[in-house]
Design a protein around this motif. Structure first.
Motif, PDB file in Angstrom:
ATOM      1  N   HIS A   1      -6.821   0.107 -22.302  1.00  0.00           N
ATOM      2  CA  HIS A   1      -7.675   1.115 -21.658  1.00  0.00           C
ATOM      3  C   HIS A   1      -7.185   1.484 -20.266  1.00  0.00           C
ATOM      4  CE1 HIS A   1      -9.520  -2.537 -19.892  1.00  0.00           C
ATOM      5  NE2 HIS A   1      -9.980  -1.754 -18.957  1.00  0.00           N
ATOM      6  N   ILE A   2      -6.497   0.588 -19.613  1.00  0.00           N
ATOM      7  CA  ILE A   2      -6.034   0.873 -18.253  1.00  0.00           C
ATOM      8  C   ILE A   2      -4.969   1.968 -18.258  1.00  0.00           C
ATOM      9  CG2 ILE A   2      -4.570  -0.157 -16.472  1.00  0.00           C
ATOM     10  CD1 ILE A   2      -6.374  -2.504 -16.346  1.00  0.00           C
ATOM     11  N   SER A   3      -3.944   1.808 -19.058  1.00  0.00           N
ATOM     12  CA  SER A   3      -2.893   2.833 -19.119  1.00  0.00           C
ATOM     13  C   SER A   3      -3.415   4.128 -19.733  1.00  0.00           C
ATOM     14  CB  SER A   3      -1.698   2.316 -19.927  1.00  0.00           C
ATOM     15  OG  SER A   3      -1.112   1.206 -19.280  1.00  0.00           O
ATOM     16  N   LEU A   4      -4.290   4.003 -20.725  1.00  0.00           N
ATOM     17  CA  LEU A   4      -4.833   5.201 -21.373  1.00  0.00           C
ATOM     18  C   LEU A   4      -5.563   6.090 -20.359  1.00  0.00           C
ATOM     19  CD1 LEU A   4      -6.106   3.550 -24.671  1.00  0.00           C
ATOM     20  CD2 LEU A   4      -4.493   5.468 -24.580  1.00  0.00           C
ATOM     21  N   MET A   5      -6.367   5.469 -19.501  1.00  0.00           N
ATOM     22  CA  MET A   5      -7.145   6.286 -18.555  1.00  0.00           C
ATOM     23  C   MET A   5      -6.269   6.802 -17.404  1.00  0.00           C
ATOM     24  SD  MET A   5      -9.871   7.891 -17.691  1.00  0.00           S
ATOM     25  CE  MET A   5     -10.344   7.555 -19.379  1.00  0.00           C
ATOM     26  N   ALA A   6      -5.295   5.992 -16.949  1.00  0.00           N
ATOM     27  CA  ALA A   6      -4.386   6.477 -15.908  1.00  0.00           C
ATOM     28  C   ALA A   6      -3.698   7.751 -16.403  1.00  0.00           C
ATOM     29  CB  ALA A   6      -3.353   5.404 -15.566  1.00  0.00           C
ATOM     30  N   ASN A   7      -3.295   7.710 -17.669  1.00  0.00           N
ATOM     31  CA  ASN A   7      -2.754   8.880 -18.361  1.00  0.00           C
ATOM     32  C   ASN A   7      -3.673  10.092 -18.336  1.00  0.00           C
ATOM     33  OD1 ASN A   7      -0.373   9.225 -19.602  1.00  0.00           O
ATOM     34  ND2 ASN A   7      -0.888   7.958 -21.376  1.00  0.00           N
TER      35      ASN A   7
ATOM     36  N   ILE B   1       5.862  10.348 -21.064  1.00  0.00           N
ATOM     37  CA  ILE B   1       6.084  10.409 -22.516  1.00  0.00           C
ATOM     38  C   ILE B   1       4.892  11.093 -23.176  1.00  0.00           C
ATOM     39  CG2 ILE B   1       6.238   9.005 -24.615  1.00  0.00           C
ATOM     40  CD1 ILE B   1       7.861   6.964 -22.904  1.00  0.00           C
ATOM     41  N   ALA B   2       3.690  10.698 -22.783  1.00  0.00           N
ATOM     42  CA  ALA B   2       2.493  11.310 -23.368  1.00  0.00           C
ATOM     43  C   ALA B   2       2.497  12.819 -23.110  1.00  0.00           C
ATOM     44  CB  ALA B   2       1.238  10.674 -22.770  1.00  0.00           C
ATOM     45  N   GLN B   3       2.855  13.194 -21.878  1.00  0.00           N
ATOM     46  CA  GLN B   3       2.840  14.602 -21.504  1.00  0.00           C
ATOM     47  C   GLN B   3       3.916  15.395 -22.249  1.00  0.00           C
ATOM     48  OE1 GLN B   3       1.591  14.317 -17.435  1.00  0.00           O
ATOM     49  NE2 GLN B   3       3.058  15.988 -17.085  1.00  0.00           N
ATOM     50  N   THR B   4       5.085  14.798 -22.403  1.00  0.00           N
ATOM     51  CA  THR B   4       6.163  15.449 -23.144  1.00  0.00           C
ATOM     52  C   THR B   4       5.738  15.697 -24.589  1.00  0.00           C
ATOM     53  OG1 THR B   4       7.777  14.357 -21.752  1.00  0.00           O
ATOM     54  CG2 THR B   4       8.579  15.235 -23.846  1.00  0.00           C
ATOM     55  N   ALA B   5       5.072  14.677 -25.182  1.00  0.00           N
ATOM     56  CA  ALA B   5       4.609  14.845 -26.565  1.00  0.00           C
ATOM     57  C   ALA B   5       3.640  16.022 -26.661  1.00  0.00           C
ATOM     58  CB  ALA B   5       3.947  13.556 -27.052  1.00  0.00           C
ATOM     59  N   LEU B   6       2.760  16.142 -25.655  1.00  0.00           N
ATOM     60  CA  LEU B   6       1.834  17.277 -25.628  1.00  0.00           C
ATOM     61  C   LEU B   6       2.588  18.600 -25.545  1.00  0.00           C
ATOM     62  CD1 LEU B   6      -1.220  16.572 -23.258  1.00  0.00           C
ATOM     63  CD2 LEU B   6      -1.220  16.971 -25.730  1.00  0.00           C
TER      64      LEU B   6
END
Lengths: 316, 316, 316, 316, 316, 316
Positions: free
Chosen positions: C218-224, F226-231
Motif C-alpha cells: 500500500h505504501i508504494s501504491l499510494m505514492a504512485n 514504470i506505472a506512468q509509462t504503462a499508462l
C-alpha cells in the motif's frame, strides 16, 4: 537585538561578550603554548585559539570567566571557529553576569511551576496527588533549574521543567481523545518520570553525571523515592506500584535503560509523549538554523537522520 | 530405591503415588469430557489423560491432590505420556504428603542457612555486613524455601538458597586467584542479588509472578529494600550505592533486565558467577538423563543448544 | 441487549445466530468426516466442531452462511470452543443479515466522512487540498468500508476511516501544542497514509491481500497515485514530493516497510500519531475483556507484552 | 624505583631511557620535516614530536632504537604527549637493552612452564596427556614468549602463558565445586585453546598477524594440529574430537569466531574461564591507573563501559 | 507416467506403492494404539494414520519397508494427509525396491562424475589439481551419493554432486565475465567446499548428523583434510592456505558457521555461487508445485518469504 | 603513458596537470590563511596545502579549475599528501580540459548503448520491451553519463551503464544454466533497476543527492515511472506489476531500502547479480593497487573486510 555568535556566517566580524565554557592548554607545532577556548552565549558555543599564552593568560582566561572579544568567524575542518583579534576579561563596569550567557527555557521558572501545580491541583486520586506534590516540593529548586539532559534535547537551564510542561499539555490533549486513559496516573507519571535527574546530574551549568547517577541512574533513583515517600506519607495502595512502574518503564525497552517494558496503558502513552516532546525539541532547534530548501546536519538522537526544511517555509 | 516417573522408558509399567500438579477439563472428539492431568514426583512431571470423566472425577482429581497410579509410559508426539490403567486418590493410611513429591535442593535448609551465615560472619565491612544480615533475617523463611526461578534453572524447593550457596563458593574460589576483588562486597552482592524473588514470586509450589513482580521485578524491588534498610539502620556510606549497583547490574545488559551494566569489578564478576552456577545446574540435570554417546534435547536457556555426553563417561 | 459470543464464560449456554466465517472438512480419529466451523458475531469469533457430517452438511454449513446455534462454551487447549448441541441454517423469516455479525466502527460511515471532509475543507494549501480531495473521492466507498488491517488493530468494517479520524484529532491536538507543524501537510498525510490499503486488501469481509498488494504494497501504491493525481490535476510543486515522502516514510524504518525514514517534521509526527492510535485501539480492546487486577493475554503487536488492568479500575 | 613514563602527570619533567616503538616522518605546516616518535617503557607508550629533522635524524631515531630523553609531559587533544627538550641515542656504555622496555608478565617463563607442566602431569587420561604434552613441547618457546593478543588483554611478553596459568587455576577451583567436570579435558582445552596464536601472530615484539593467521585463524590452525598430532601419535579415540571441539568452540558464538558453539559441559566452562581471566586483566590494569572515587576511561573490550574505583579503596 | 503422491489434490484417490520413511506408535483418544506412517515416493512425503494396530502391524509396517496403498488425500490442519482404505506390504513379486522411492538428482552419478572430472582436468595449477583429485578420489562414492543437506535444498540422493556441478557451471560462466578470477582456485573451492558433508552426515537415506559432524562440522573437517592431503602429497605452497580459506569462509559470516569471512576474491564469489544454486533449487522446486497466479507456501530457507508464479507462466 | 597521481609512492616527484576538485580556506596555527586543495586525475585524488594565500590565490585556485603542479608525495597521518613546490593555473595553450581528469568507464558510451540495445532487441514480451525501450530513450543521455553511485562502486562517468552491461552479461550466463528464469523480465529489471538514479543524483561530476532523491529515492521514483509509462503506452498487464516489483525489491531487505523483499524468482536473482557486479568492481579496483602477498585496506562496502592478493598473482 543582537543575534548570537552561532548565527554568524563565515567571514563575519563578531564583537561582544562571551562566557568561557572551558579552557585547555596546548603546545603548538612551533613549541609555544596556546589556549583552546570554548566560548558561549545563549545561541550556543564556538571554539577559539589564543596563541603564545603564558601563565598569566591561563589564569585570566579560565572557565566560567566572561570576556569581551573582537574576532572573525572562520571555518576550520568544517566547523566554525572564532579567529580572535582582540580579547579582554570583563570588568564589573561591563555589567554582565554568567546567566546572561546560558541558554534557558522560553518560559520563566514561575510560569513553569504554576502550570505544573495546576495539573497537580486537578488530580482526583489523593494518593497520586500527595506523592506527586511531596516529591515536587522536595526537589522544587533543582526541578525548575536543571536541564532535561546533558545533550540531545532540552539541554538548557529549566529544560527539565519545560519538557514536563509540554508533556503535560500532550497528556491532556491525548486523554481528551481517548477517555480510557487515567489522567491522574498519567499526569503523575509525566511529572515524576525524569525527576530523578536532579540526583543523577550535577546541576544546571557544565552538567555532568554524579557517581550515584552513573551507578544507579535516574530511573531507579526515582522509583526508590516514590516507595519511600509512600512510606513516609503512610500510603499503602496499588497506585504506588503503578506509579513506580510508570517511572521504571518510561524508556520502554531494556536496551534503552528500562528494567521493565510498559505494562499499563498509561505507561505506554507516557513513553510516546516523552518521545514526541523530545523529538519536536530536537527538530525545531535544528530546523531553526536551516535555510528553506536545505537539510539540517545529521541529528544523532534522531537515528542520525537529516531533516528537510521545505522551500516554501518561511525562515524562522 | 525407586527411580522417579521421568526416568521410565517408553513401554515400561509404572505403579506409585504421584502429585497432581494441574488438572484441566477437555471435550474429546467423541464429545465426551476428559481430564488432562499433569502428574509429578521428585524426578519431574508427566502428562496423563483420564477419559470419560464426570463431575465426581473432576472433584477427586484436582490439583494438589495425591493419587496412586498404575500405568504404562507411552510416547505421544515426541513427549512421554502416562497411559493410566488404574487410578485412585491417596488416603491418610497411605502416609504420603505433598512435600514427598516436590523436587528439593540436595542440601537441607539448615545446612544452607549455616553456610550463608558463615559468609556473612566473615565480612569485615560493618555496613555491608549489617545490611546483608538484616535483609536475610527479614526474608529468611522465604529465602530458604523459594526456587531461584519458575523454570530453566534451580526451579525446585530451596533452589534460591542452594544457588546462592554455590555462588558463594565460586566467589571465594575466584577471589583467591584475583586478590583485587573486594570479597565483602562480592559476598554481599551474591547473597542479595536474587533475594527480591521472594517478593517477585508467589511461593515455592506452583510458582507464579505476583503483580508487583510483574510490574517492578526482583531487581528494582531489592535495590529499593537496600536503600530502605540503610535508612532504617542509619547507614550513610558509598557502600550502599555500590551494593545497589551490584543488584541492579547483575543481569549485565539492558535487554536482560538490568537498568545499568556492571561498572564495578565485583559487579562484573557477580554476573559471571551467577551464569556459571545457573548453567552448570542446567547442564548437569540434562546430562544426568542422557546416555553416554548421545546428545541432550535442545536446552532453551542454553541458547537452544544440545549437549553431548562423551561415550566414555560413566552414566550417573 | 445481548452480549456477544466471545463474552461467554466457560460452562455458559449460548443460543443465538452466528455467521460462519470459515468451514473446513476434516476426518476424525474414528475415520468419520467432520466440519471445523469458525463462527462469529460482532464481539469476535469462536471455533466449533460439527461431527459425522456428510456432503449435505458441508453444503449447508459453508462460509458466509448464517446459523442458529445452541451450545455450551468449553475450553480446548486454552482457547474457548463452542460445543454445539443444536444447529440450523437461518431462514429469511429470521430477519438476520451478514452485516449484523461483522464488527464495525462505533461511528457511522456518514459521520466518518463528514469529519474527514471538514479537515480537508480547513486546508489552506490548494495543492495539498486538491490532491487529497481527489484521492478521497476516487476511493471513497472503499475508504469508508475497509478495515485498517487484516489483524492486530482496527480490523473491522470502516476500521480504516475510523483510524484516520482519530489520527486527525491527534494531529489537531498536537499541532496546537507545537505551532511549527504544518497542519495542511500533516492532515493530508494522515488522510492518505493508508489509503493504498483499498488496493492492497481484498475488501471489508474475509480480508486477504491482493497480488498487487503482496508485490507492491500500500505504501508504494499510494505514492504512485499521488504522483499520478498531480499529473492529472497539473500540479507541479514541491508539496507533491513532500506528500509522497509522508506516505513512503510513515512506517519509519526500512525493516517495517518504509523505503525512506521520516525526513520532515510532519513525517516524524505522522509516524507517532499512527502508532498511538493503533496502540490505543489494541490496548483498549484487550483491556475491555480483562478483569480488574488481572493481565491481558500477551499481545503480539505490542511486542508480545501483557497489560495490567488496575484493581481499582471499573470494569468496562 | 623509577615509575614509568605513562605514570607521569601533565607538567611533570621526565628524564630516562625509552625505546622507539615507531618513527614516522611528517611535514609541518611551516613546510619543514619532523618525526613523530612513539616511545615506550614497561609502563606503556607516549607520543613525542622531533621538529626540523633531516636525513641524519631519521636514521638515528628509527624504530627499535633506544634513546635518552629529557622532556615535559603535556596534554595534546586529550592525550598525553612528551615535549622533548633533549634527546640522544643510547650508547653501549649506557648498559640498556630492548627487553628492559617491554612489558612482561609478572611471573618468569620458568615459573609459568613449571606450573603448566604440573597440570599436564596430573592428567589421568593418557590420550589427552600425550597430545597436550606433544603440542606444548613443539611450540614451547613461542608459547612462553608470545602475548595472548595484540591488544585488549595480556598484550605483553609471556602474556599467553600467563593467561593460561590463571585459567588453569580457575579450572581447578571451579572443578572443585562442580565434580561433574572432567578436569583432564578441561585442563587440556585451557592449555591448547590459544596455542594457535603462536602461528597466527608474528612474535612477542611489534606483534602483527601473519597471512596464515589472517586467512585461517588460531582456532582452525590448532584444531588442525590436534588432528595431526593424534595421527602422528597414532591415537584414535573420541577424546581427539572432544578436544578439537573445545578449541573450535571456545569463542562461544559464530560472530565471535567459533565455527561451533560449546556442546560439551567443559567447552561451556572453558569459554567462561577464558572470559573471566581476560576481563580481570583488563579491569585490574585500568583501575590501577585510576584514582579512588573516579571512573576509568571507557574500555572498548568491556563493551565500552567505564569502571568505578570506590572512594574507600586504597590506591594500588 | 504416474505423478507422485504429493501432486495429488485433496479428494483425489491414490493407489500405488510407497516407502515407509518412519512409523511411530501412538495411543488414540479411545485408548487404542495406532501407527503414524510417513510415506514417501520420489515426489516427496505424506502422513497417514493406521488405526487399531497391534504388535503384528507394528512389525509389518516399520520404517524402510514398502507398502501398496489405496487411499484418499485429505486435508488435516492445513497439511495433506492420506486416508488409508487398503494397505499391504510389498512382496518380491511386486518388483519394487527402495531406490524407486527416493528422490534422486536428474543426472546420473556417472554423468556427474564425468563433468566434475573434466573441470579438474582443466586446472593448470598442479598443487590445486593434485589436492582436489586426491580428495575427490578418497571420498568418491559418498560424494556421488550423499545429499547436499538434510533439508532445505538438494536434500536428495546425489544432491551434493548435482549441487557442485551446477556451481562449477556458474563458476565458469562468471569467470568468463570477470577475467581477474583465478579459475583453478575457484573450481577447486567449489568441488571441495561441502565435501566434508560426507563425514558430517550419516549417508544418503534417512540422513542425520554424526557425532563428529555435530561437534566439528563439515567446514572444519574439510579444512583439516586439505592440510593433511598437502602433507601426504608433500605440497608446501600458499595455495594450500588459500584453498583452506575458501572452505572455511564459504558460509561468509560467523553467525552462519564460517570462522573467517571471505578475504579472497574467489572466496567471495564462491559464497555467491553457493547461494545462487541453493536458492534456484529451492525456488524451482516450490514453484513447480504452484499454480500460475498463486503464491508458494512460505519457504523457511528463503527468509520465510513466499514466491509468486506469474499468471502468464506455463505450468511445469 | 603517464601513471596517475595516486600511483606515486611517498618521496616521488610529481609534475603534471591536475583538476581542483575542491578548495577550502583555512587559518594556519601561525594565523595566516592557507588553502586545502583536493586535486584529481583519472587515477583518483590527493590532498595538497597552499600556504600563505591571499584573496587572489583563492580566486585562481578554486574548484573545477585545472592547474600544473610540481611537488613531492609525502605521508601525512597515514594518508598521502602532495607537497607543492610550484603551481600555476592551466592556460588555453596547455590544451587540457576537465574531462581529461575524470575517471570514466573502460567502454565508450556508444559501445555501452549498443550492448544494452541488443538485449532490448532480443526481448520477446512486447509489454516489457516497449516499457524498457521507452524509459531508456527518455533518460538516455543521463543513463550513459551518470555514475552508478556517489561512492563505493562504479562511482565514475558512465558507471551506471557500465554496471548495467555487466549485469546483463551475468543475467544471460546464469539464465543459460537455469532455464526456468524468464529472461525478458530479468533483462528488463536489470536495465531499469537503477535508472531512477538519473533523478536521484545530480549528475556525473561532483555527484550529490537531489531533494527528490533524498525524500523519495531511486527505487520509488522508478517504480513510479514504470506505472506512468504503462499508462502512457496503454499497457494493462500483470508484467507491469512484476517489473515494478523487481525494481522495488532489488535491494532485497527493508533495512537496505527495499519496501518489499523479492517474491519472484527473477527478483531474487536480480539482487544477486547486482551484488556480484558491484562487489567484483570494488574488489578488482582495490586489489589493482595492492602488491602480491599483501592485503588491501579495509573496504567499507565489503563489510569492512580487507582482501588478500596471493603472492603468486602477477601484479596488474
Amino acid at each position: 537585538m543582537k543575534k548570537g555568535v552561532t548565527f554568524c556566517e563565515v567571514g563575519e566580524q563578531f564583537s561582544d561578550f562571551l562566557l568561557i565554557k572551558s579552557s585547555t592548554r596546548g603546545v603548538a607545532s612551533n613549541g609555544k603554548p596556546f589556549l583552546t577556548l570554548m566560548l558561549q552565549d545563549k545561541s550556543g558555543e564556538i571554539e577559539a585559539k589564543l596563541w603564545d599564552t603564558g601563565a598569566e593568560e591561563e589564569k585570566t582566561y579560565h572557565a566560567e570567566n566572561i570576556v569581551k572579544v573582537l574576532g572573525e568567524v572562520t571555518n576550520y575542518r568544517g566547523r566554525q571557529q572564532l579567529k580572535i583579534k582582540k580579547i579582554r576579561p570583563a570588568t564589573p563596569q561591563d555589567g554582565v553576569s554568567v546567566t546572561d550567557f546560558l541558554e534557558t527555557a522560553p518560559q520563566s521558572k514561575d510560569e513553569l511551576l504554576d502550570e505544573i501545580t495546576s495539573y497537580i491541583f486537578d488530580m482526583k486520586n489523593p494518593h497520586l496527588q500527595r506523592i506527586t506534590r511531596h516529591l515536587v516540593k522536595k526537589h522544587q529548586q533543582a526541578f525548575l533549574e536543571y536541564p532535561a539532559a546533558t545533550k540531545n534535547h532540552h539541554e538548557f537551564v529549566s529544560g527539565l521543567a519545560y519538557h514536563v510542561v509540554h508533556m503535560l499539555r500532550l497528556a491532556k490533549a491525548i486523554s481528551g481523545i481517548y477517555p480510557s486513559l487515567n489522567t491522574d496516573l498519567l499526569y503523575s507519571g509525566v511529572i515524576l518520570h525524569d525527576l530523578g535527574k536532579t540526583t543523577e546530574l550535577s546541576g544546571p551549568v557544565s552538567t555532568t553525571y554524579t557517581v550515584e547517577g552513573n551507578l544507579l541512574g535516574h530511573i531507579s533513583l526515582m522509583a526508590n523515592e516514590i516507595a519511600q515517600t509512600a512510606l513516609e506519607l503512610d500510603i499503602q495502595a496499588e497506585e504506588v506500584t503503578l506509579l513506580q512502574h510508570l517511572v521504571l518503564s518510561h524508556h520502554s525497552k531494556g536496551e534503552w535503560g528500562s528494567p521493565k517494558p510498559p505494562m499499563l496503558r498509561e505507561a505506554e502513552i507516557l513513553h510516546y509523549i516523552d518521545n514526541i516532546d523530545a523529538r519536536m525539541n530536537i527538530m525545531d532547534r535544528a530546523l531553526e538554523r536551516t535555510k528553506p530548501g536545505e537539510f539540517t546536519e545529521r541529528l544523532f538522537p534522531m537515528e542520525n537522520r537529516k531533516f528537510y526544511k521545505p522551500s516554501t517555509e518561511n525562515e524562522s
